[in-house]
Each structure stands twice: as C-alpha cells, then as structure tokens.
Design a protein around this motif. Sequence first.
Motif, PDB file in Angstrom:
ATOM      1  N   TRP A  78       1.831   6.170  -7.314  1.00  0.00           N
ATOM      2  CA  TRP A  78       0.766   7.047  -7.807  1.00  0.00           C
ATOM      3  C   TRP A  78       1.193   8.520  -7.712  1.00  0.00           C
ATOM      4  O   TRP A  78       0.957   9.303  -8.631  1.00  0.00           O
ATOM      5  N   ASP A  88       2.495   1.490  -3.542  1.00  0.00           N
ATOM      6  CA  ASP A  88       1.507   1.912  -4.539  1.00  0.00           C
ATOM      7  C   ASP A  88       1.173   3.391  -4.412  1.00  0.00           C
ATOM      8  O   ASP A  88       0.995   4.093  -5.414  1.00  0.00           O
ATOM      9  N   HIS A  89       1.064   3.867  -3.170  1.00  0.00           N
ATOM     10  CA  HIS A  89       0.750   5.282  -2.967  1.00  0.00           C
ATOM     11  C   HIS A  89       1.834   6.175  -3.573  1.00  0.00           C
ATOM     12  O   HIS A  89       1.536   7.119  -4.306  1.00  0.00           O
ATOM     13  N   ALA A  95       0.837  -1.207   0.000  1.00  0.00           N
ATOM     14  CA  ALA A  95       0.000   0.000   0.000  1.00  0.00           C
ATOM     15  C   ALA A  95       0.873   1.258   0.000  1.00  0.00           C
ATOM     16  O   ALA A  95       0.582   2.217  -0.725  1.00  0.00           O
ATOM     17  N   LEU A  96       1.955   1.258   0.774  1.00  0.00           N
ATOM     18  CA  LEU A  96       2.868   2.400   0.770  1.00  0.00           C
ATOM     19  C   LEU A  96       3.554   2.553  -0.582  1.00  0.00           C
ATOM     20  O   LEU A  96       3.656   3.662  -1.129  1.00  0.00           O
TER      21      LEU A  96
END
Length: 144
Positions: free
Chosen positions: A64, A60-61, A57-58
């Motif tokens: 992005w 991917d953030h 999640a980190l």
Amino acid sequence: GELFAQAPVEQFPGLAVEGVTDSSRYFVIRVEDGNGRRAFIGVGFADRGDAFDFNVALQDHFKWVRQQSELARQDSEQGPKLDLGFKEGQTITLNIANMKRKEGNSGNSRARPAGPGALGLIPPPPSQGKTGIGERRLPGTPIT
C-alpha cells in the motif's frame, strides 16, 4: 508512561523485522530506545495461521505504501488539471433529430440489428420432450 523502546519498520523484509530461517512461526524484531541502544526480541506464534497473518499484514502495508508513493509521483508528473466544467453563465444547446416521433407511429417496421452496446439475445432452445425425475437418457438415444 514514557516510551521505553520502539521498532520502526521502514521496509519489509528489513532490519526491523526478520523471519527466522528454520521456522515460519518465529520472527526477530529489533527495538531501539532514544539513546541509540538496540535489542533483539524474538516473537513466536503458537499457530502457523497467526504467523502467516502477521507476515501478510506487513507485506500488504508496504505494498500500500508503494502504491501511494506511485500515485503521488504520477500526480506530480501529470501537471495541472484541465478545468472542463461550465463557467458561470455558460449554456449549451443540443439539437437531436427525430425526437418528435410518437410511440405508436414507428415509421419503420423492420427489426434493427443490435448495435454496439446492445444485448443481442437469442431465444432459448426448444423443448425436447419430457424427462421425468427418475428417467435418464443416454446421448444419441431417440426421444419417444
């Protein structure tokens, strides 16, 4: 309530969140208060899958975030956009030849070759005899 501490994560991996070197399930998070004081808090996940999800999640953030900054940079480099729309009152005329041909009167009976974008489908292969559900033929065996 009042904010006690925060962990601003500006990049990953970075100072705010670090993975422990000898385990994939534990992380160290650096928190700060408004007065410049810092503390390190250990966070552990009982399940390795949850730790993996946190890590992804980190990643991917920040992937992005990088993509958004790339798009913003590209938009600023391209300059002004072209206005290709019709102006008020502007019209267009199209003259297309052979549009008055009737469907029954084809005029040319030979088949056309498939052009670009057309699907050139070939017919299915012919049937090679019946094979029952329990029957098996070896390759090279004649069909009877």
